[in-house]
Design a protein around this motif. Structure first.
Motif, mmCIF file in Angstrom:
data_model
loop_
_atom_site.group_PDB
_atom_site.id
_atom_site.type_symbol
_atom_site.label_atom_id
_atom_site.label_comp_id
_atom_site.label_asym_id
_atom_site.label_seq_id
_atom_site.Cartn_x
_atom_site.Cartn_y
_atom_site.Cartn_z
ATOM 1 N N SER A 36 9.677 -13.586 -21.386
ATOM 2 C CA SER A 36 10.747 -12.583 -21.821
ATOM 3 C C SER A 36 11.519 -11.916 -20.843
ATOM 4 O O SER A 36 12.804 -11.601 -20.755
ATOM 5 N N SER A 110 17.295 -8.334 -31.868
ATOM 6 C CA SER A 110 16.573 -8.712 -30.747
ATOM 7 C C SER A 110 17.684 -9.113 -29.694
ATOM 8 O O SER A 110 18.258 -10.235 -29.970
ATOM 9 N N HIS A 112 17.524 -9.989 -26.503
ATOM 10 C CA HIS A 112 16.571 -11.458 -25.858
ATOM 11 C C HIS A 112 16.952 -12.247 -26.448
ATOM 12 O O HIS A 112 17.269 -13.508 -26.237
ATOM 13 N N THR A 113 16.773 -12.489 -27.813
ATOM 14 C CA THR A 113 16.620 -13.817 -28.804
ATOM 15 C C THR A 113 18.305 -14.124 -28.971
ATOM 16 O O THR A 113 18.618 -15.202 -28.838
ATOM 17 N N ARG A 146 8.941 -11.693 -28.067
ATOM 18 C CA ARG A 146 9.242 -10.420 -28.430
ATOM 19 C C ARG A 146 8.578 -9.651 -29.389
ATOM 20 O O ARG A 146 8.356 -8.601 -29.158
ATOM 21 N N HIS A 152 9.608 -6.186 -30.885
ATOM 22 C CA HIS A 152 10.560 -6.355 -32.046
ATOM 23 C C HIS A 152 9.667 -6.672 -33.321
ATOM 24 O O HIS A 152 8.762 -7.275 -33.058
#
Length: 196
Positions: A36, A110, A112-113, A146, A152
């Motif tokens: 992450s 999200s 990051h995703t 996450r 998340h």
């Protein structure tokens, strides 16, 4: 409509509880944390794009990847997050606790995703299959991390994935109208021959 949203929230809560109680495993936690952290603020993806920009053969791929990253950041982090304004899981449920420092921005979707799939959605079209598979697996690892880390909901991650994939498709389509993208496919990772 409210009942549907309540069921989605209940589903999200139950999945995170299951992960927290049955999936979290101390030797796995550092792996999820590092996975992450590598994409915090898109750092890993930006570095990959910068490397691609350094070589003539891969320069357009780098530009496309950065375009996809920028588009998804704008759509997800600037527009959707503030429009939906969904609190983080640990802010809503007392029985959920994160394994990392609590993020202060909104939960949905999200980032990051979204950024991971925005970049990977471009790269897999050009890079050799073994590397493409690894990049996809890593994007899924980031997505799962996450939830594992408790920051998340599952629907945040699923929608982030969709945003990233759709964004990469849009960027690929736009560039395919101006360039013959088949010429930029990399059969072997031999960048040195392509450097200017």
């Amino acid at each position: 409509m409210d009942s549907i949203i309540e069921k989605i929230y209940e589903f999200d809560h139950n999945i995170l509880l299951f992960i927290q109680e049955h999936v979290r495993y101390s030797p796995l936690t550092p792996v999820m944390d590092i996975s992450s952290k590598l994409v915090n603020a898109g750092v890993l993806w930006i570095l990959i794009c910068l490397v691609l920009l350094c070589f003539k053969k891969t320069r357009l791929i780098g530009v496309m990847a950065l375009s996809s990253l920028g588009l998804c950041f704008l759509v997800n982090n600037i527009i959707i997050k503030h429009a939906v304004a969904r609190p983080r899981p640990f802010d809503t449920y007392n029985d959920l606790y994160p394994l990392i420092k609590k993020p202060k921005d909104y939960s949905f979707a999200s980032g990051h995703t979204a950024t991971s799939f925005a970049i990977v959605g471009i790269l897999v079209r050009f890079i050799p299959k073994p590397i493409a598979v690894i990049s996809v697996v890593y994007a899924f690892m980031v997505a799962f991390s996450r939830m594992y880390l408790g920051v998340h909901y599952p629907t945040d991650v699923l929608c982030g994935m969709a945003i990233g994939i759709i964004g990469s498709v849009v960027i690929y389509y736009i560039y395919s109208k101006k360039f013959n993208l088949d010429e930029y496919k990399i059969k072997k990772l031999s960048f040195a021959k392509n450097a200017e």
